[in-house]
Design a protein around this motif. Structure first.
Motif, PDB file in Angstrom:
ATOM      1  N   ASN A  59       0.831  -1.210   0.000  1.00 27.44           N
ATOM      2  CA  ASN A  59       0.000   0.000   0.000  1.00 27.44           C
ATOM      3  C   ASN A  59       0.867   1.262   0.000  1.00 27.44           C
ATOM      4  O   ASN A  59       0.583   2.219  -0.734  1.00 27.44           O
ATOM      5  CB  ASN A  59      -0.929   0.010   1.222  1.00 27.44           C
ATOM      6  CG  ASN A  59      -2.033  -1.028   1.116  1.00 27.44           C
ATOM      7  OD1 ASN A  59      -2.385  -1.456   0.008  1.00 27.44           O
ATOM      8  ND2 ASN A  59      -2.581  -1.435   2.243  1.00 27.44           N
ATOM      9  N   ALA A  60       1.936   1.247   0.810  1.00 29.12           N
ATOM     10  CA  ALA A  60       2.807   2.416   0.896  1.00 29.12           C
ATOM     11  C   ALA A  60       3.531   2.662  -0.425  1.00 29.12           C
ATOM     12  O   ALA A  60       3.667   3.817  -0.869  1.00 29.12           O
ATOM     13  CB  ALA A  60       3.833   2.228   2.018  1.00 29.12           C
ATOM     14  N   LEU A  61       3.986   1.594  -1.071  1.00 32.26           N
ATOM     15  CA  LEU A  61       4.692   1.745  -2.345  1.00 32.26           C
ATOM     16  C   LEU A  61       3.767   2.241  -3.444  1.00 32.26           C
ATOM     17  O   LEU A  61       4.140   3.105  -4.255  1.00 32.26           O
ATOM     18  CB  LEU A  61       5.320   0.412  -2.756  1.00 32.26           C
ATOM     19  CG  LEU A  61       6.479  -0.090  -1.900  1.00 32.26           C
ATOM     20  CD1 LEU A  61       6.941  -1.462  -2.389  1.00 32.26           C
ATOM     21  CD2 LEU A  61       7.646   0.891  -1.911  1.00 32.26           C
ATOM     22  N   GLU A  62       2.554   1.717  -3.484  1.00 26.12           N
ATOM     23  CA  GLU A  62       1.613   2.129  -4.533  1.00 26.12           C
ATOM     24  C   GLU A  62       1.201   3.582  -4.359  1.00 26.12           C
ATOM     25  O   GLU A  62       1.067   4.327  -5.331  1.00 26.12           O
ATOM     26  CB  GLU A  62       0.395   1.194  -4.524  1.00 26.12           C
ATOM     27  CG  GLU A  62       0.742  -0.201  -5.045  1.00 26.12           C
ATOM     28  CD  GLU A  62      -0.364  -1.210  -4.816  1.00 26.12           C
ATOM     29  OE1 GLU A  62      -1.309  -0.910  -4.031  1.00 26.12           O
ATOM     30  OE2 GLU A  62      -0.292  -2.309  -5.404  1.00 26.12           O
ATOM     31  N   GLU A  63       1.034   4.007  -3.117  1.00 29.51           N
ATOM     32  CA  GLU A  63       0.706   5.407  -2.843  1.00 29.51           C
ATOM     33  C   GLU A  63       1.887   6.317  -3.189  1.00 29.51           C
ATOM     34  O   GLU A  63       1.718   7.380  -3.803  1.00 29.51           O
ATOM     35  CB  GLU A  63       0.327   5.564  -1.373  1.00 29.51           C
ATOM     36  CG  GLU A  63      -0.076   6.982  -0.987  1.00 29.51           C
ATOM     37  CD  GLU A  63      -0.483   7.098   0.472  1.00 29.51           C
ATOM     38  OE1 GLU A  63      -0.318   8.197   1.046  1.00 29.51           O
ATOM     39  OE2 GLU A  63      -0.937   6.091   1.042  1.00 29.51           O
ATOM     40  N   ASP A  64       3.095   5.883  -2.829  1.00 23.66           N
ATOM     41  CA  ASP A  64       4.288   6.676  -3.107  1.00 23.66           C
ATOM     42  C   ASP A  64       4.525   6.827  -4.604  1.00 23.66           C
ATOM     43  O   ASP A  64       4.973   7.883  -5.068  1.00 23.66           O
ATOM     44  CB  ASP A  64       5.500   6.013  -2.447  1.00 23.66           C
ATOM     45  CG  ASP A  64       6.787   6.762  -2.713  1.00 23.66           C
ATOM     46  OD1 ASP A  64       6.976   7.836  -2.110  1.00 23.66           O
ATOM     47  OD2 ASP A  64       7.594   6.288  -3.536  1.00 23.66           O
ATOM     48  N   ALA A  65       4.240   5.788  -5.361  1.00 25.97           N
ATOM     49  CA  ALA A  65       4.475   5.829  -6.806  1.00 25.97           C
ATOM     50  C   ALA A  65       3.631   6.901  -7.491  1.00 25.97           C
ATOM     51  O   ALA A  65       4.015   7.417  -8.550  1.00 25.97           O
ATOM     52  CB  ALA A  65       4.190   4.461  -7.414  1.00 25.97           C
ATOM     53  N   LEU A  66       2.509   7.247  -6.892  1.00 24.63           N
ATOM     54  CA  LEU A  66       1.601   8.250  -7.482  1.00 24.63           C
ATOM     55  C   LEU A  66       1.937   9.673  -7.048  1.00 24.63           C
ATOM     56  O   LEU A  66       1.342  10.623  -7.546  1.00 24.63           O
ATOM     57  CB  LEU A  66       0.153   7.921  -7.091  1.00 24.63           C
ATOM     58  CG  LEU A  66      -0.387   6.565  -7.573  1.00 24.63           C
ATOM     59  CD1 LEU A  66      -1.784   6.332  -7.015  1.00 24.63           C
ATOM     60  CD2 LEU A  66      -0.396   6.495  -9.100  1.00 24.63           C
ATOM     61  N   ASP A  67       2.889   9.805  -6.122  1.00 24.30           N
ATOM     62  CA  ASP A  67       3.249  11.121  -5.577  1.00 24.30           C
ATOM     63  C   ASP A  67       4.397  11.721  -6.395  1.00 24.30           C
ATOM     64  O   ASP A  67       5.547  11.296  -6.281  1.00 24.30           O
ATOM     65  CB  ASP A  67       3.660  10.972  -4.112  1.00 24.30           C
ATOM     66  CG  ASP A  67       3.930  12.312  -3.430  1.00 24.30           C
ATOM     67  OD1 ASP A  67       3.915  13.351  -4.130  1.00 24.30           O
ATOM     68  OD2 ASP A  67       4.161  12.312  -2.203  1.00 24.30           O
ATOM     69  N   ALA A  68       4.098  12.694  -7.211  1.00 26.44           N
ATOM     70  CA  ALA A  68       5.105  13.310  -8.087  1.00 26.44           C
ATOM     71  C   ALA A  68       6.168  14.066  -7.299  1.00 26.44           C
ATOM     72  O   ALA A  68       7.265  14.316  -7.803  1.00 26.44           O
ATOM     73  CB  ALA A  68       4.425  14.247  -9.081  1.00 26.44           C
TER      74      ALA A  68
END
Length: 381
Positions: A204-213
């Motif tokens: 969950n943390a990685l998927e959220e981080d990947a969307l943070d420009a």
């Protein structure tokens, strides 16, 4: 494929630019250390000795030697069917591809590997530190705390704390603050860059981080602070053994020299928790009739005809007659020719110091002399 309790993701793609000439042609985890080892041996051996049989090795910078060295993982008993070592380089998809943008992004690009093995927990490691750790003890602590994330920490001298990511904890070992290289640290517990995540939290943390420009996609700079901000259950596991980052020339040389002597702080020969290597067996070393050797590690395949003091000779290194080597590290295949004098130096793989050359200085205030791989040092250079 059966569900794993814990798998490891070993970050081994770094260039290690602070090691200068030693990493101009190979990745930092592939650099030779301690005679017959390479730096990645320590993390892989820890996994094997800790019963973690599934390890993804994330490579990127100049990976050929490292990939070839790791091979099937047999040297570390990590070659079981359905488990073992997997090399995970950046790759292209129909949507495109890119180099790993940070430590977290490297794992994000390999989420499929994690899901394939379906572990309950994921251990994140760096492939460029020297230490012995039984990860089972850290995992036991993680499970007992019901943690989302456990960070391995160790006490460092207060005067050095500003060089590290610093963990501040409460009396229950729960992390209350993480500060990257603080000017005025309020704790001396340094993050070792070793993390155990509960898998659902990590994904969950990685998927959220990947969307943070705005993110740099790094565990220390982005993932851990965000989990803290969201009141995640973050705990620390305090480690009190030997641990060194040999990411600079001075630390590489100092740590190498610390291996010498009757009772070194880090014992390469501890059979109870062995460090394994994929260096193939070489012929025994040879000490010539006029040679003088004092306080040294001499590896298989070496030939010594001159004088060697307080130094480490890696596999197939050669010191010719009348040559003197002192307080130095010769990486595999390095040669010091007749009459040369080498002091406080690191010679890269297959490098040559020509006849009569004087290299390095006994003055400890001067930088350690470094010769890159395949470099020939002649007079006047």
């Amino acid at each position: 494929m059966s569900k794993k309790e814990c798998i490891a993701m070993l970050l081994a793609g770094g260039q290690g630019s602070r090691l200068g000439a030693l990493t101009s042609k190979i990745a930092k985890p592939a650099v030779s250390f301690g005679g017959k080892f390479r730096i990645i041996d320590f993390s892989l051996s820890n996994c094997s000795n800790s019963g973690i049989d599934t390890v993804g090795v994330l490579t990127q910078y100049r990976p050929y030697l490292l990939n070839n060295y790791v091979g099937s993982g047999e040297a570390w008993d990590l070659d079981e069917r359905g488990a073992g070592v997997s090399i995970l380089p950046p790759y292209a998809t129909q949507e495109g591809g890119s180099w790993y943008a940070g430590t977290a992004d490297a794992v994000t690009q390999n989420i499929g590997y994690i899901r394939e093995h379906d572990p309950a927990y994921v251990l994140i490691l760096s492939g460029d530190h020297l230490y012995r750790m039984d990860y089972r003890k850290m995992l036991k602590s993680h499970i007992e705390h019901g943690a989302d994330l456990t960070v391995s920490v160790m006490p460092v001298p207060w005067e050095e704390a500003s060089r590290f990511g610093i963990i501040t904890k409460d009396d229950d070992d729960r992390i209350v603050k993480f500060t990257e290289k603080p000017e005025k640290p309020d704790s001396n517990l340094a993050s070792m860059g070793i993390y155990i995540f509960s898998t659902d939290v990590l994904l969950n943390a990685l998927e959220e981080d990947a969307l943070d420009a705005r993110s740099s996609h790094d565990f220390g700079k982005d993932i851990i602070p965000k989990l803290l901000e969201n009141d995640g259950r973050l705990y620390c596991y305090e480690f009190h053994g030997f641990w060194k980052d040999v990411g600079t020339i001075s630390s590489f040389h100092e740590t190498s020299m610390d291996l010498l002597g009757e009772n070194p702080e880090f014992d390469l020969y501890d059979k109870s928790f062995p460090i394994m290597s994929n260096i193939t067996t070489r012929p025994p070393h040879y000490i010539g009739p006029e040679a003088r050797v004092d306080d040294c590690l001499i590896s298989n395949g070496c030939k010594v005809f001159g004088t060697v003091r307080h130094s480490i000779l890696s596999t197939d290194a050669v010191v010719d007659e009348r040559a003197v080597v002192e307080d130095s590290v010769l990486l595999p295949g390095a040669r010091v020719k007749a009459g040369a004098h080498v002091v406080r130096a690191i010679l890269g793989e297959n490098s040559v110091v020509e006849e009569g050359v004087k290299l390095g200085s006994v003055d400890a205030t001067k930088d350690t002399a470094v010769v890159g791989n395949d470099v020939v040092i002649g007079k006047g250079e």
